[in-house]
Design a protein around this motif. Structure first.
Motif, mmCIF file in Angstrom:
data_model
loop_
_atom_site.group_PDB
_atom_site.id
_atom_site.type_symbol
_atom_site.label_atom_id
_atom_site.label_comp_id
_atom_site.label_asym_id
_atom_site.label_seq_id
_atom_site.Cartn_x
_atom_site.Cartn_y
_atom_site.Cartn_z
ATOM 1 N N GLU A 104 22.649 -27.999 38.104
ATOM 2 C CA GLU A 104 23.036 -29.202 37.350
ATOM 3 C C GLU A 104 22.225 -29.391 36.072
ATOM 4 O OE1 GLU A 104 23.678 -32.870 39.248
ATOM 5 O OE2 GLU A 104 24.553 -32.032 41.070
ATOM 6 N N PHE A 129 26.376 -27.659 35.567
ATOM 7 C CA PHE A 129 26.436 -28.919 34.838
ATOM 8 C C PHE A 129 25.434 -28.817 33.693
ATOM 9 C CE2 PHE A 129 28.686 -32.177 37.477
ATOM 10 C CZ PHE A 129 28.972 -31.393 38.580
ATOM 11 N N ARG A 164 31.150 -27.222 35.073
ATOM 12 C CA ARG A 164 31.778 -28.242 35.908
ATOM 13 C C ARG A 164 31.714 -29.620 35.250
ATOM 14 N NH1 ARG A 164 31.053 -27.344 41.448
ATOM 15 N NH2 ARG A 164 31.604 -25.211 41.993
ATOM 16 N N GLY A 165 30.648 -29.858 34.495
ATOM 17 C CA GLY A 165 30.523 -31.188 33.913
ATOM 18 C C GLY A 165 29.149 -31.437 33.341
ATOM 19 N N MET A 167 25.407 -33.945 33.451
ATOM 20 C CA MET A 167 24.494 -34.666 34.337
ATOM 21 C C MET A 167 23.498 -35.437 33.486
ATOM 22 S SD MET A 167 21.068 -34.216 35.437
ATOM 23 C CE MET A 167 20.089 -33.933 36.907
ATOM 24 N N SER A 196 27.734 -35.983 36.949
ATOM 25 C CA SER A 196 26.702 -36.200 37.947
ATOM 26 C C SER A 196 25.765 -37.278 37.446
ATOM 27 C CB SER A 196 25.938 -34.899 38.212
ATOM 28 O OG SER A 196 24.830 -35.159 39.065
#
Ligand SMILES: *Cc1c(COP(=O)(O)O)cnc(C)c1O
Length: 229
Positions: A104, A129, A164-165, A167, A196
């Motif tokens: 992340e 992330f 994925r994204g 954080m 996240s």
């Protein structure tokens, strides 16, 4: 069932109920929010009860600690999914790719490159992330918000990381919702779905701002012992 097992199982139920309520209050499906149970510092005596209660997704903040704890726990329960939520040094990248399912805390080019190389060599894809330092705090890891778009593009186009994204960890003394909103905005304009954000004290707020992963330690496992100086 001993007391500790009972407590952790009850804590998990309570946190999940709060997640469901927070999601419902903004008309979100609770299943779009994953609970990352942050087990740092705690040993198998606390992690096992969480696994027994059905928890499968866990977060650890140190590679070495995860290496000491998780191979044995994974043997007990191979379906556990492990996220790295703490800073990653380049010399630990190989271990991190072996141990973790998701990282992340990707926040700089040299780390992105090392991760891409290692995933290629290991033949293993580890979800990533990008950590954004939304409060621009000098002591905190994360790409600065003005540099985020370029860095996301780099991770995607040059290194082909399985993004994925995003954080973030908001500054402790500021209203977290401003930081959650900023992270959501950066993700949205870059077409990233994962967010996240949110810990024990503010995960419900984070859900209102779109969190897909909340990282909750204390509310699940109890207070962490203070490190001995
Ligand atoms: C420890 C930690 C958490 C969990 O914090 P709690 O307040 O105990 O829920 C979440 N995110 C990160 C990055 C952490 O290091």
């Amino acid at each position: 069932m001993n007391d500790l097992t009972d407590d952790i199982s009850k804590n998990l139920t309570a946190v999940k109920n709060k997640i469901a309520a927070a999601a419902a209050s903004v008309s979100r499906n609770p299943e779009t929010v994953s609970l990352v149970a942050v087990s740092k510092v705690f040993g198998a005596d606390r992690i096992r009860p969480a696994i027994d209660a059905g928890q499968r997704l866990f977060g650890e903040n140190r590679v070495q600690e995860a290496e000491e704890k998780w191979p044995a726990l994974r043997e007990v329960c191979p379906e556990t999914v492990l996220h790295l939520i703490g800073p990653l040094q380049r010399n630990k990248v190989k271990k991190a790719v072996q141990l973790f399912d998701v990282i992340e805390t990707v926040d700089r080019e040299r780390l992105a490159r090392a991760l891409a190389d290692e995933m290629g060599q290991a033949g293993k894809s580890v979800g990533c992330f990008i950590q954004v330092n939304t409060g621009a705090e000098p002591q905190k890891a994360g790409i600065l918000p003005p540099d985020a778009d370029d860095f996301i593009k780099l991770c995607r186009d040059t290194y082909d990381l399985p993004l994925r994204g995003l954080m973030c960890i908001p500054p402790i003394d500021e209203e977290p919702s401003l930081h959650f909103a900023l992270l959501a905005k950066i993700a949205e304009r870059n077409g990233l779905k994962g967010l996240s954000m949110g810990m024990s004290s503010d995960f419900e707020t984070a859900i209102a701002f779109g969190a897909t992963h909340v990282r909750v330690g204390t509310a699940v496992f109890g207070p962490r012992p203070k490190p001995v100086p």
